[in-house]
Design a protein around this motif. Sequence first.
Motif, mmCIF file in Angstrom:
data_model
loop_
_atom_site.group_PDB
_atom_site.id
_atom_site.type_symbol
_atom_site.label_atom_id
_atom_site.label_comp_id
_atom_site.label_asym_id
_atom_site.label_seq_id
_atom_site.Cartn_x
_atom_site.Cartn_y
_atom_site.Cartn_z
ATOM 1 N N SER A 42 0.844 -1.193 0.000
ATOM 2 C CA SER A 42 0.000 0.000 0.000
ATOM 3 C C SER A 42 0.879 1.243 0.000
ATOM 4 O O SER A 42 2.073 1.187 0.308
ATOM 5 N N SER A 43 0.248 2.360 -0.352
ATOM 6 C CA SER A 43 0.973 3.624 -0.409
ATOM 7 C C SER A 43 0.018 4.761 -0.081
ATOM 8 O O SER A 43 -1.170 4.692 -0.395
ATOM 9 N N THR A 44 0.537 5.796 0.528
ATOM 10 C CA THR A 44 -0.287 6.946 0.864
ATOM 11 C C THR A 44 -0.385 7.898 -0.325
ATOM 12 O O THR A 44 0.161 7.648 -1.403
ATOM 13 N N HIS A 45 -1.091 9.007 -0.127
ATOM 14 C CA HIS A 45 -1.160 10.097 -1.106
ATOM 15 C C HIS A 45 -0.723 11.376 -0.414
ATOM 16 O O HIS A 45 -0.957 11.560 0.787
ATOM 17 N N PHE A 46 -0.120 12.250 -1.192
ATOM 18 C CA PHE A 46 0.216 13.583 -0.697
ATOM 19 C C PHE A 46 -0.783 14.601 -1.230
ATOM 20 O O PHE A 46 -1.200 14.527 -2.392
ATOM 21 N N LEU A 47 -1.157 15.553 -0.373
ATOM 22 C CA LEU A 47 -1.820 16.768 -0.829
ATOM 23 C C LEU A 47 -0.700 17.706 -1.236
ATOM 24 O O LEU A 47 0.146 18.067 -0.403
#
Length: 323
Positions: free
Chosen positions: A122-127
């Motif tokens: 899994s991987s996060t997202h950046f704003l």
Amino acid sequence: MESLLKCTAALALSSLCGLAAAQQFPSRALTIIVPFGPGGGTDQVARALGPKIADSIGQPVIVENKPGGNGQVAAAALKNAKPDGHTVLEVSQGIVATNPWIYPALSYDPQRDFVPITLLYSSTHFLLVPAASPAKSAKDLVAQAKGKQGGLSFGSVGVGSGAHIAGEMWKQVSSIDAVHIPYKGSADLLPNLLAARLDYGFDGPSQVSAMIKDGRIRPLAVTDSKRSAAFPDVPTMAEAGYPDVVVNSWFGLVAPAGTPKAVVDRLHAEFVKALAAPDVQKRLADLVNQPTPSKSPEEFAAMIAAERERHGKIVKSANIKAE
């Protein structure tokens, strides 16, 4: 009584057939279908896992790229594959949890046509905002949006992508107006964000790490429940004041419906073992991804079901439709 005997006999025959299939597996090359083009993070992970699986099962592993239709081309290919374990698909949450809600005439049914094997990573997202943006925090960006008639513009890597879902969740909890502009991937999104043709965007860390480090782009928050190990100074959405925005991109493996359970269990064991290899772990770390194997195929199936329900609520409330 006769019908009961027939049913029992059928179940016994099915179990024997499944056992026989497992004993014969693998009898030829294993193909991993990747729903995106060569060179991307999903493709790189498949190619890192391939040699480990090949060494373990004693058969070649082929990575086959089938991009298009937000994963629909790859999903249709798996649906039509022989259910013997020799063809698997690396799926995103979009393929199995979001697409059914945004495409009225989907060419596949993830519940009917696929059998879950394991979650992989899994991987996060950046704003993200351009370096020239006056916004230094998520709160700054909200104030900017509320002070601009017509709101802001934000970009993602496609309709129904994890980045798009994150953007819609943030719009709802922050009560801002923003026009979504979907792109066909990071290669199209990021130049427009860098040039400030977008006010902000959402994307994964593997695509933007270098741009963050050299100051061309500014991260305001991550959509994970914890900070990114690669960028520990970037706050979570909760720390930024928006605790309900927790959404990651995740990727796993599925097989065609009808694949014998014993074969699915073998595939689960093989891929979990390959994920634990030090060089595969390093490759995932380089891509700023977290290995997150499921304890069992059943655990992954339950996760997909929960994610499908959650994404359905977001899609309906945000009125997301295929474009």
